[in-house]
Design an enzyme around this catalytic site. Sequence first.
Site, PDB file in Angstrom:
ATOM      1  N   HIS A 130       0.114   2.535  -2.070  1.00 52.88           N
ATOM      2  CA  HIS A 130      -0.662   1.594  -1.248  1.00 52.88           C
ATOM      3  C   HIS A 130      -1.972   2.181  -0.724  1.00 52.88           C
ATOM      4  O   HIS A 130      -2.559   1.648   0.207  1.00 52.88           O
ATOM      5  CB  HIS A 130       0.200   1.088  -0.072  1.00 52.88           C
ATOM      6  N   CYS A 141     -18.633  -1.035  -6.359  1.00 49.60           N
ATOM      7  CA  CYS A 141     -18.484  -0.186  -7.558  1.00 49.60           C
ATOM      8  C   CYS A 141     -17.134   0.521  -7.622  1.00 49.60           C
ATOM      9  O   CYS A 141     -16.798   1.129  -8.634  1.00 49.60           O
ATOM     10  CB  CYS A 141     -19.633   0.825  -7.654  1.00 49.60           C
ATOM     11  N   CYS A 157     -22.013   2.284   0.437  1.00 51.85           N
ATOM     12  CA  CYS A 157     -21.769   3.250  -0.636  1.00 51.85           C
ATOM     13  C   CYS A 157     -23.046   4.036  -0.918  1.00 51.85           C
ATOM     14  O   CYS A 157     -24.125   3.455  -1.015  1.00 51.85           O
ATOM     15  CB  CYS A 157     -21.318   2.487  -1.875  1.00 51.85           C
ATOM     16  N   CYS A 162     -25.915   2.669  -4.774  1.00 50.10           N
ATOM     17  CA  CYS A 162     -25.157   1.419  -4.974  1.00 50.10           C
ATOM     18  C   CYS A 162     -25.329   0.490  -3.769  1.00 50.10           C
ATOM     19  O   CYS A 162     -25.583  -0.705  -3.920  1.00 50.10           O
ATOM     20  CB  CYS A 162     -23.685   1.750  -5.204  1.00 50.10           C
ATOM     21  N   THR A 200      12.767   3.319   3.524  1.00 48.82           N
ATOM     22  CA  THR A 200      12.131   2.070   3.079  1.00 48.82           C
ATOM     23  C   THR A 200      13.150   0.943   3.094  1.00 48.82           C
ATOM     24  O   THR A 200      14.327   1.151   2.768  1.00 48.82           O
ATOM     25  CB  THR A 200      11.481   2.200   1.673  1.00 48.82           C
ATOM     26  N   SER A 201      12.675  -0.249   3.473  1.00 45.05           N
ATOM     27  CA  SER A 201      13.559  -1.413   3.536  1.00 45.05           C
ATOM     28  C   SER A 201      13.822  -1.981   2.139  1.00 45.05           C
ATOM     29  O   SER A 201      14.629  -2.893   1.986  1.00 45.05           O
ATOM     30  CB  SER A 201      12.937  -2.482   4.430  1.00 45.05           C
TER      31      SER A 201
HETATM   32  N1  APR Z   1      14.566   7.785   8.773  1.00 43.48           N
HETATM   33  C1  APR Z   1      14.856   7.023   7.702  1.00 43.48           C
HETATM   34  N2  APR Z   1      14.672   5.686   7.662  1.00 43.48           N
HETATM   35  C2  APR Z   1      14.198   5.100   8.761  1.00 43.48           C
HETATM   36  C3  APR Z   1      13.866   5.815   9.926  1.00 43.48           C
HETATM   37  C4  APR Z   1      14.071   7.235   9.917  1.00 43.48           C
HETATM   38  N3  APR Z   1      13.765   8.008  10.948  1.00 43.48           N
HETATM   39  N4  APR Z   1      13.396   4.942  10.858  1.00 43.48           N
HETATM   40  C5  APR Z   1      13.417   3.724  10.287  1.00 43.48           C
HETATM   41  N5  APR Z   1      13.901   3.803   9.025  1.00 43.48           N
HETATM   42  C6  APR Z   1      14.064   2.741   8.029  1.00 43.48           C
HETATM   43  C7  APR Z   1      14.338   1.355   8.558  1.00 43.48           C
HETATM   44  O1  APR Z   1      15.740   1.159   8.732  1.00 43.48           O
HETATM   45  C8  APR Z   1      13.756   0.469   7.458  1.00 43.48           C
HETATM   46  O2  APR Z   1      14.730   0.203   6.456  1.00 43.48           O
HETATM   47  O3  APR Z   1      12.792   2.624   7.385  1.00 43.48           O
HETATM   48  C9  APR Z   1      12.662   1.317   6.847  1.00 43.48           C
HETATM   49  C10 APR Z   1      11.250   0.813   7.155  1.00 43.48           C
HETATM   50  O4  APR Z   1      11.063  -0.431   6.538  1.00 43.48           O
HETATM   51  P1  APR Z   1       9.652  -1.181   6.505  1.00 43.48           P
HETATM   52  O5  APR Z   1       9.051  -1.159   7.876  1.00 43.48           O
HETATM   53  O6  APR Z   1       9.863  -2.475   5.828  1.00 43.48           O
HETATM   54  O7  APR Z   1       8.744  -0.196   5.658  1.00 43.48           O
HETATM   55  P2  APR Z   1       8.485  -0.109   4.097  1.00 43.48           P
HETATM   56  O8  APR Z   1       9.744  -0.253   3.324  1.00 43.48           O
HETATM   57  O9  APR Z   1       7.668   1.117   3.913  1.00 43.48           O
HETATM   58  O10 APR Z   1       7.559  -1.370   3.847  1.00 43.48           O
HETATM   59  C11 APR Z   1       6.845  -1.449   2.668  1.00 43.48           C
HETATM   60  O11 APR Z   1       5.339  -3.118   3.554  1.00 43.48           O
HETATM   61  O12 APR Z   1       4.279  -3.539   5.580  1.00 43.48           O
HETATM   62  C12 APR Z   1       4.089  -3.235   4.236  1.00 43.48           C
HETATM   63  O13 APR Z   1       2.428  -1.983   3.134  1.00 43.48           O
HETATM   64  C13 APR Z   1       3.412  -1.898   4.129  1.00 43.48           C
HETATM   65  O14 APR Z   1       3.999   0.067   2.870  1.00 43.48           O
HETATM   66  C14 APR Z   1       4.522  -0.964   3.666  1.00 43.48           C
HETATM   67  C15 APR Z   1       5.424  -1.892   2.863  1.00 43.48           C
END
Ligand code: APR
Length: 256
Positions: A130, A141, A157, A162, A200-201
């Site tokens: 991202h 550009c 730029c 540019c 990550t979710s």
């Molecule tokens: N360690 C591990 N996991 C954790 C912790 C921790 N200390 N704290 C929170 N989490 C988990 C949460 O339970 C959740 O599942 O991190 C996850 C964060 O989820 P999101 O906020 O949805 O983040 P992400 O998956 O990176 O979202 C993807 O969405 O908002 C856009 O561009 C943005 O890059 C981001 C993308």
Amino acid sequence: MTPQAEAPTIPQGLIEKLRAAKRVAVLTGAGASAESGVPTFREAQTGLWAEHRPEDLATPQAFEKNPGRVWEWYEWRRSLIRDVTPNEGHYALARMEKLLAGQKANLTLITQNVDGLHQQAGSQNVLELHGNIQRTKCAQCGNVATHWEKSTSLPQCEQNNCEGLLRPDVVWFGESLPLNVLRQAIATAQGCDIFFSIGTSVLVQPAASLPAMALEAKATVVEINPNPTPITERVTYALEGLSGDILPRLVARIWD
Ligand code: APR
């Protein structure tokens, strides 16, 4: 996870697999930076900016309509992470990369985060899906830069006269991910022995498809997250807890 919940033990099977691994892939999201105190996109909507939705600021249309306001918002978001430092989870991943290199294996870190904390902690092989909030890109550009003229509210730029408007080098709503980075991330997920999905979710595409690709390619998939996600039931090992706690313990169990 409740505060009383016990930290998970590191499964013996995972330790053995990591000792024998040749290609390790790691996907990180906002949770990997949570223990550093980086506010997420939505948490960052406070104070002056509370009345704006991120969808109204982080889009090419918003920049076209009012580039000054988008710049101000990003300056503010950068100020929120100015004093933030990597946490134990970031350092453990950087250490894991070096230790794996010592056993002739490689680690590729794929991140959805734009804060640059993995590199700050020492990770070298990083794919930023991202972009990075500390870089700019010319809207005309496409030239990417890490320095820009801060004295003007609409920096331009300087590449070959540019003079196009600079914008943050991040992926906005409605934009595609950088194709070469995405291709490398897919190849990494499909070609690894072990895939980690950390903080990550697993909801935002296309990054959310990477763990499933690794599962299809018969990799061992490990999730580190205090909360369940759509892949928790399918992964080989779901380690319920914080990356800043689990990752250093994992690295220590294998290499110390
Ligand atoms: N360690 C591990 N996991 C954790 C912790 C921790 N200390 N704290 C929170 N989490 C988990 C949460 O339970 C959740 O599942 O991190 C996850 C964060 O989820 P999101 O906020 O949805 O983040 P992400 O998956 O990176 O979202 C993807 O969405 O908002 C856009 O561009 C943005 O890059 C981001 C993308």
